[in-house]
Write a protein that holds these residues in place. Structure first.
Motif, mmCIF file in Angstrom:
data_model
loop_
_atom_site.group_PDB
_atom_site.id
_atom_site.type_symbol
_atom_site.label_atom_id
_atom_site.label_comp_id
_atom_site.label_asym_id
_atom_site.label_seq_id
_atom_site.Cartn_x
_atom_site.Cartn_y
_atom_site.Cartn_z
ATOM 1 N N GLU A 1 -10.521 0.111 4.702
ATOM 2 C CA GLU A 1 -10.375 1.220 3.742
ATOM 3 C C GLU A 1 -9.480 2.333 4.301
ATOM 4 O OE1 GLU A 1 -13.159 3.918 0.773
ATOM 5 O OE2 GLU A 1 -14.075 2.272 1.864
ATOM 6 N N GLU A 2 -9.431 2.454 5.621
ATOM 7 C CA GLU A 2 -8.628 3.511 6.248
ATOM 8 C C GLU A 2 -7.132 3.381 5.944
ATOM 9 O OE1 GLU A 2 -8.766 0.007 8.829
ATOM 10 O OE2 GLU A 2 -10.405 1.181 7.981
ATOM 11 N N ARG A 3 -6.669 2.202 5.585
ATOM 12 C CA ARG A 3 -5.230 2.018 5.289
ATOM 13 C C ARG A 3 -4.811 2.744 4.017
ATOM 14 N NH1 ARG A 3 -5.675 -4.200 3.079
ATOM 15 N NH2 ARG A 3 -7.819 -3.836 2.500
ATOM 16 N N PHE A 4 -5.786 3.216 3.231
ATOM 17 C CA PHE A 4 -5.479 3.932 1.995
ATOM 18 C C PHE A 4 -5.493 5.455 2.180
ATOM 19 C CE2 PHE A 4 -7.799 -0.012 0.500
ATOM 20 C CZ PHE A 4 -6.634 -0.713 0.206
ATOM 21 N N ALA A 5 -5.632 5.904 3.408
ATOM 22 C CA ALA A 5 -5.668 7.344 3.693
ATOM 23 C C ALA A 5 -4.405 8.010 3.141
ATOM 24 C CB ALA A 5 -5.775 7.583 5.195
ATOM 25 N N GLY A 6 -4.591 9.117 2.455
ATOM 26 C CA GLY A 6 -3.463 9.852 1.897
ATOM 27 C C GLY A 6 -3.026 9.371 0.521
ATOM 28 N N LYS A 7 -3.620 8.294 0.033
ATOM 29 C CA LYS A 7 -3.280 7.769 -1.294
ATOM 30 C C LYS A 7 -4.290 8.286 -2.313
ATOM 31 C CE LYS A 7 -0.328 4.990 -1.653
ATOM 32 N NZ LYS A 7 1.116 5.266 -1.788
ATOM 33 N N ARG A 8 -3.880 8.330 -3.561
ATOM 34 C CA ARG A 8 -4.813 8.648 -4.643
ATOM 35 C C ARG A 8 -5.704 7.424 -4.846
ATOM 36 N NH1 ARG A 8 -0.940 9.798 -8.050
ATOM 37 N NH2 ARG A 8 -0.272 11.655 -7.040
ATOM 38 N N ILE A 9 -7.029 7.635 -4.787
ATOM 39 C CA ILE A 9 -7.977 6.522 -4.853
ATOM 40 C C ILE A 9 -8.964 6.742 -5.994
ATOM 41 C CG2 ILE A 9 -9.826 5.290 -3.641
ATOM 42 C CD1 ILE A 9 -8.469 6.121 -1.008
ATOM 43 N N VAL A 10 -9.196 5.685 -6.766
ATOM 44 C CA VAL A 10 -10.257 5.680 -7.770
ATOM 45 C C VAL A 10 -11.223 4.581 -7.343
ATOM 46 C CG1 VAL A 10 -10.830 5.193 -10.185
ATOM 47 C CG2 VAL A 10 -8.786 6.535 -9.633
ATOM 48 N N LYS A 11 -12.509 4.963 -7.240
ATOM 49 C CA LYS A 11 -13.523 4.009 -6.780
ATOM 50 C C LYS A 11 -14.573 3.839 -7.871
ATOM 51 C CE LYS A 11 -16.048 3.104 -2.526
ATOM 52 N NZ LYS A 11 -16.348 3.646 -1.197
ATOM 53 N N VAL A 12 -14.810 2.601 -8.262
ATOM 54 C CA VAL A 12 -15.793 2.280 -9.303
ATOM 55 C C VAL A 12 -16.572 1.037 -8.896
ATOM 56 C CG1 VAL A 12 -14.358 3.253 -11.176
ATOM 57 C CG2 VAL A 12 -14.196 0.814 -10.621
ATOM 58 N N PRO A 13 -17.756 0.836 -9.493
ATOM 59 C CA PRO A 13 -18.478 -0.426 -9.273
ATOM 60 C C PRO A 13 -17.725 -1.586 -9.943
ATOM 61 C CG PRO A 13 -19.917 1.243 -10.284
ATOM 62 C CD PRO A 13 -18.516 1.772 -10.320
ATOM 63 N N THR A 14 -17.914 -2.800 -9.460
ATOM 64 C CA THR A 14 -17.247 -3.954 -10.063
ATOM 65 C C THR A 14 -17.603 -4.079 -11.539
ATOM 66 O OG1 THR A 14 -19.019 -5.436 -9.324
ATOM 67 C CG2 THR A 14 -17.053 -5.318 -7.936
ATOM 68 N N VAL B 1 0.843 -1.198 0.000
ATOM 69 C CA VAL B 1 0.000 0.000 0.000
ATOM 70 C C VAL B 1 0.879 1.248 0.000
ATOM 71 C CG1 VAL B 1 -1.712 1.330 1.309
ATOM 72 C CG2 VAL B 1 -1.957 -1.165 1.101
ATOM 73 N N LYS B 2 1.900 1.257 0.832
ATOM 74 C CA LYS B 2 2.793 2.418 0.937
ATOM 75 C C LYS B 2 3.472 2.728 -0.397
ATOM 76 C CE LYS B 2 7.122 3.223 2.796
ATOM 77 N NZ LYS B 2 8.242 2.543 3.204
ATOM 78 N N ASN B 3 3.885 1.705 -1.116
ATOM 79 C CA ASN B 3 4.627 1.891 -2.368
ATOM 80 C C ASN B 3 3.742 2.090 -3.599
ATOM 81 O OD1 ASN B 3 7.122 1.674 -1.084
ATOM 82 N ND2 ASN B 3 7.091 -0.552 -1.219
ATOM 83 N N ALA B 4 2.436 1.962 -3.431
ATOM 84 C CA ALA B 4 1.518 2.075 -4.576
ATOM 85 C C ALA B 4 1.421 3.514 -5.077
ATOM 86 C CB ALA B 4 0.139 1.571 -4.182
ATOM 87 N N ASP B 5 1.312 3.644 -6.405
ATOM 88 C CA ASP B 5 1.084 4.950 -7.014
ATOM 89 C C ASP B 5 -0.387 5.332 -6.941
ATOM 90 O OD1 ASP B 5 3.779 5.471 -8.054
ATOM 91 O OD2 ASP B 5 3.387 3.716 -9.304
ATOM 92 N N ILE B 6 -1.248 4.320 -6.926
ATOM 93 C CA ILE B 6 -2.689 4.568 -6.925
ATOM 94 C C ILE B 6 -3.414 3.360 -6.346
ATOM 95 C CG2 ILE B 6 -3.101 3.689 -9.277
ATOM 96 C CD1 ILE B 6 -4.962 6.285 -9.553
ATOM 97 N N VAL B 7 -4.591 3.627 -5.781
ATOM 98 C CA VAL B 7 -5.431 2.579 -5.209
ATOM 99 C C VAL B 7 -6.721 2.510 -6.013
ATOM 100 C CG1 VAL B 7 -6.732 1.851 -3.166
ATOM 101 C CG2 VAL B 7 -4.494 2.956 -2.891
ATOM 102 N N GLU C 1 -3.921 8.125 -16.285
ATOM 103 C CA GLU C 1 -4.208 9.559 -16.422
ATOM 104 C C GLU C 1 -4.203 10.251 -15.054
ATOM 105 O OE1 GLU C 1 -7.883 10.302 -18.497
ATOM 106 O OE2 GLU C 1 -7.310 8.957 -20.141
ATOM 107 N N VAL C 2 -4.824 9.624 -14.071
ATOM 108 C CA VAL C 2 -4.904 10.217 -12.738
ATOM 109 C C VAL C 2 -3.504 10.366 -12.129
ATOM 110 C CG1 VAL C 2 -5.715 9.817 -10.358
ATOM 111 C CG2 VAL C 2 -7.253 9.418 -12.293
ATOM 112 N N VAL C 3 -2.670 9.350 -12.277
ATOM 113 C CA VAL C 3 -1.306 9.414 -11.744
ATOM 114 C C VAL C 3 -0.478 10.462 -12.486
ATOM 115 C CG1 VAL C 3 0.859 8.130 -11.489
ATOM 116 C CG2 VAL C 3 -1.305 7.082 -10.810
#
Length: 104
Positions: free
Chosen positions: A70-83, A53-59, A99-101
């Motif tokens: 979900e709290e472990r992703f705090a401070g990370k760039r997050i994209v949320k979509v339906p399955t 999680v720490k090394n990820a560019d995006i979640v 694009e987001v990154v």
């Protein structure tokens, strides 16, 4: 690019795993490192480590329900979509993550 995420559908069976597979395949085609945790009826599988999680560019959260941790992703760039989006348009979805990154 390093992508981590979670997939979880309302029933916690088929769509959870289909979304995981489609996302991972689409990301690998672009040369990305990717790991998608699943949260389903049999619990958490392919669990993400704190280091991943720490090394990820995006979640990426491909979820239809509330997920645990979900709290472990705090401070990370997050994209949320339906399955459904991950299943039907995985290549477009991964392109959007790029694009987001890039738009930092």
């Amino acid at each position: 690019m390093k992508i981590v995420g979670v997939s979880a559908c309302t029933v916690g069976i088929a769509h959870t795993y289909i979304a995981q597979e489609k996302i991972e395949n689409a990301a690998k085609k672009l040369g990305d490192e990717v790991k998608i945790e699943t949260q389903g009826t049999i619990g958490v599988e392919n669990e993400l480590t704190d280091e991943e999680v720490k090394n990820a560019d995006i979640v990426l959260l491909a979820v239809d329900v509330k997920i645990s941790g979900e709290e472990r992703f705090a401070g990370k760039r997050i994209v949320k979509v339906p399955t459904e989006v991950a299943i039907k348009s995985p290549n477009k979805l991964v392109a959007k993550l790029h694009e987001v990154v890039a738009a930092k």
